[in-house]
Design a protein around this motif. Structure first.
Motif, PDB file in Angstrom:
ATOM      1  N   ARG A 145      35.976  43.818  49.106  1.00 29.41           N
ATOM      2  CA  ARG A 145      34.569  44.053  48.799  1.00 29.41           C
ATOM      3  C   ARG A 145      33.937  42.822  48.150  1.00 29.41           C
ATOM      4  O   ARG A 145      32.776  42.506  48.395  1.00 29.41           O
ATOM      5  CB  ARG A 145      34.457  45.269  47.876  1.00 29.41           C
ATOM      6  CG  ARG A 145      33.043  45.769  47.675  1.00 29.41           C
ATOM      7  CD  ARG A 145      33.073  47.164  47.078  1.00 29.41           C
ATOM      8  NE  ARG A 145      31.727  47.704  46.886  1.00 29.41           N
ATOM      9  CZ  ARG A 145      31.471  48.969  46.607  1.00 29.41           C
ATOM     10  NH1 ARG A 145      32.476  49.828  46.506  1.00 29.41           N
ATOM     11  NH2 ARG A 145      30.245  49.386  46.443  1.00 29.41           N
ATOM     12  N   ARG A 146      34.728  42.126  47.334  1.00 27.45           N
ATOM     13  CA  ARG A 146      34.242  40.921  46.659  1.00 27.45           C
ATOM     14  C   ARG A 146      34.028  39.782  47.649  1.00 27.45           C
ATOM     15  O   ARG A 146      33.076  38.994  47.524  1.00 27.45           O
ATOM     16  CB  ARG A 146      35.251  40.513  45.585  1.00 27.45           C
ATOM     17  CG  ARG A 146      34.846  39.322  44.724  1.00 27.45           C
ATOM     18  CD  ARG A 146      33.748  39.703  43.758  1.00 27.45           C
ATOM     19  NE  ARG A 146      33.392  38.598  42.894  1.00 27.45           N
ATOM     20  CZ  ARG A 146      33.964  38.360  41.710  1.00 27.45           C
ATOM     21  NH1 ARG A 146      34.921  39.167  41.269  1.00 27.45           N
ATOM     22  NH2 ARG A 146      33.579  37.342  40.977  1.00 27.45           N
ATOM     23  N   LEU A 147      34.892  39.669  48.651  1.00 27.66           N
ATOM     24  CA  LEU A 147      34.837  38.547  49.583  1.00 27.66           C
ATOM     25  C   LEU A 147      33.988  38.815  50.821  1.00 27.66           C
ATOM     26  O   LEU A 147      33.686  37.897  51.581  1.00 27.66           O
ATOM     27  CB  LEU A 147      36.261  38.164  50.017  1.00 27.66           C
ATOM     28  CG  LEU A 147      37.201  37.676  48.910  1.00 27.66           C
ATOM     29  CD1 LEU A 147      38.574  37.350  49.483  1.00 27.66           C
ATOM     30  CD2 LEU A 147      36.616  36.455  48.212  1.00 27.66           C
ATOM     31  N   ARG A 154      39.163  33.314  53.237  1.00 28.17           N
ATOM     32  CA  ARG A 154      39.084  34.713  52.816  1.00 28.17           C
ATOM     33  C   ARG A 154      40.056  35.570  53.616  1.00 28.17           C
ATOM     34  O   ARG A 154      40.742  36.447  53.069  1.00 28.17           O
ATOM     35  CB  ARG A 154      37.662  35.252  53.010  1.00 28.17           C
ATOM     36  CG  ARG A 154      36.586  34.542  52.203  1.00 28.17           C
ATOM     37  CD  ARG A 154      35.222  35.095  52.557  1.00 28.17           C
ATOM     38  NE  ARG A 154      34.893  34.870  53.953  1.00 28.17           N
ATOM     39  CZ  ARG A 154      34.079  35.648  54.682  1.00 28.17           C
ATOM     40  NH1 ARG A 154      33.536  36.724  54.144  1.00 28.17           N
ATOM     41  NH2 ARG A 154      33.846  35.364  55.942  1.00 28.17           N
ATOM     42  N   LEU A 202      37.795  43.089  38.979  1.00 31.74           N
ATOM     43  CA  LEU A 202      37.052  42.285  39.953  1.00 31.74           C
ATOM     44  C   LEU A 202      35.610  42.739  40.138  1.00 31.74           C
ATOM     45  O   LEU A 202      34.733  41.924  40.413  1.00 31.74           O
ATOM     46  CB  LEU A 202      37.774  42.316  41.316  1.00 31.74           C
ATOM     47  CG  LEU A 202      39.163  41.671  41.357  1.00 31.74           C
ATOM     48  CD1 LEU A 202      39.823  41.925  42.708  1.00 31.74           C
ATOM     49  CD2 LEU A 202      39.060  40.159  41.098  1.00 31.74           C
ATOM     50  N   LEU A 203      35.359  44.051  40.024  1.00 29.64           N
ATOM     51  CA  LEU A 203      34.032  44.584  40.317  1.00 29.64           C
ATOM     52  C   LEU A 203      33.395  45.318  39.145  1.00 29.64           C
ATOM     53  O   LEU A 203      32.275  45.808  39.259  1.00 29.64           O
ATOM     54  CB  LEU A 203      34.108  45.540  41.528  1.00 29.64           C
ATOM     55  CG  LEU A 203      34.694  44.957  42.819  1.00 29.64           C
ATOM     56  CD1 LEU A 203      34.882  46.064  43.842  1.00 29.64           C
ATOM     57  CD2 LEU A 203      33.797  43.853  43.372  1.00 29.64           C
ATOM     58  N   SER A 228      36.863  51.618  44.401  1.00 30.27           N
ATOM     59  CA  SER A 228      38.227  51.250  44.802  1.00 30.27           C
ATOM     60  C   SER A 228      39.250  52.324  44.461  1.00 30.27           C
ATOM     61  O   SER A 228      40.149  52.616  45.247  1.00 30.27           O
ATOM     62  CB  SER A 228      38.629  49.933  44.122  1.00 30.27           C
ATOM     63  OG  SER A 228      37.802  48.883  44.551  1.00 30.27           O
ATOM     64  N   ALA A 285      39.307  46.099  46.427  1.00 32.42           N
ATOM     65  CA  ALA A 285      38.374  45.438  45.524  1.00 32.42           C
ATOM     66  C   ALA A 285      38.134  43.997  45.944  1.00 32.42           C
ATOM     67  O   ALA A 285      36.994  43.509  45.940  1.00 32.42           O
ATOM     68  CB  ALA A 285      38.900  45.496  44.091  1.00 32.42           C
ATOM     69  N   LEU A 286      39.199  43.292  46.332  1.00 28.73           N
ATOM     70  CA  LEU A 286      39.049  41.898  46.728  1.00 28.73           C
ATOM     71  C   LEU A 286      38.285  41.779  48.041  1.00 28.73           C
ATOM     72  O   LEU A 286      37.471  40.860  48.223  1.00 28.73           O
ATOM     73  CB  LEU A 286      40.425  41.243  46.854  1.00 28.73           C
ATOM     74  CG  LEU A 286      40.441  39.714  46.963  1.00 28.73           C
ATOM     75  CD1 LEU A 286      39.768  39.091  45.746  1.00 28.73           C
ATOM     76  CD2 LEU A 286      41.874  39.202  47.094  1.00 28.73           C
TER      77      LEU A 286
END
Length: 293
Positions: free
Chosen positions: A173-175, A69, A114-115, A244, A170-171
């Motif tokens: 927050r996703r990871l 990550r 992504l979200l 985001s 965004a990525l």
């Protein structure tokens, strides 16, 4: 203090700190290879964030779960910072900062992808106004250049870095897996340092560090402490509290801050026509901040 307020204040400070990178970066862009400069920047930022993390919640073993990550996120910031300094070799600081203001539009797209963060009509309007203002500055208020779509080499290079920067919130927050902000930031900057050391080793070795002018070291300290460790931490804090598109909305203030930096450094202010574009980016920010739904 409300979580949203903390997020907004974090990004307000973020925009001011980032602006300094453009003004100082333009002074040293031709003095040192971008990869060498950014490698040292990430190395110093790693030491700073290690100290901050240990002083806060420490670095528990869970921080290092799924280290891929950090490589992904660190790689995005490596692309952003290297292209920024490469672009500043030819692009004026205000113009480069205007390119940076295109990131909210891209961030909004990735936030949805992504979200599934949906943009309201007001947000779409604000992002459109901001993009128009940014393009007006990028093309230096020249209708002929705009019609011919004549983009400077530096601006074009930096645009690809801005895409990488826009993906990050965004990525991230996703990871994220619940790590503390300092610990997570430490992982990202260390990963970035490792990537740059491998990719830019020849430039690092070829740099005559002892003969670099003082302004390079001043810039290195600034970008390492404030514009790397500080901004990583601020984006981390804001991205967990704001959508985001709103996190990146504060990039609209960057050209205004850059103008203040340029005036402070004795370079003067841009022409009146270019200021129209700056004004549009500020209007876009105010529209985004009014939409709290």
């Amino acid at each position: 203090m409300r979580p949203q307020t903390v997020g907004h204040l974090s990004m307000l400070l973020f925009s001011a700190l980032v602006a300094g990178s453009f003004s100082l970066g333009s002074l040293v862009a031709n003095e040192i290879a971008p990869t060498a400069l950014t490698a040292v920047r990430f190395g110093l930022a790693s030491l700073i964030m290690a100290a901050v993390a240990w002083g806060a919640d420490g670095l528990p073993r869970s921080t290092f779960a799924a280290p891929w990550r950090y490589l992904v996120l660190g790689g995005l910031y490596v692309v952003y910072f290297v292209t920024m300094f490469e672009g500043l070799k030819t692009a004026p600081p205000v113009s480069a900062a205007a390119v940076f203001t295109l990131t909210p539009v891209i961030a909004g797209l990735f936030g949805w992808f992504l979200l599934r963060q949906v943009m309201t009509p007001r947000m779409v309007l604000a992002l459109g106004i901001g993009a128009i203002g940014a393009l007006w500055v990028i093309f230096r208020a020249d209708w002929g250049a705009l019609r011919a779509f004549e983009i400077g080499r530096g601006e074009a290079i930096f645009f690809f870095g801005c895409i990488a920067h826009a993906i990050y919130p965004a990525l991230m927050r996703r990871l994220s897996r619940g790590e503390s902000a300092p610990a997570f930031t430490f992982g990202v900057v260390v990963a970035g340092f490792l990537i740059l050391t491998v990719v830019g080793w020849s430039e690092i070795r070829a740099t005559d560090w002892a003969k670099l002018p003082a302004i390079v070291w001043i810039t290195l300290v600034y970008v390492s402490v404030f514009a790397t460790a500080g901004t990583f931490l601020l984006v981390r804090i804001a991205a967990l509290r704001l959508p985001s598109a709103k996190v990146m909305a504060y990039t609209y203030l960057t050209p205004s801050w850059v103008i203040l930096w340029e005036i402070a450094l004795g370079k003067g202010a841009p022409t009146g026509l270019i200021l129209i574009g700056i004004a549009l980016t500020v209007v876009a920010l105010l529209l985004l901040l009014r939409d709290e739904g």
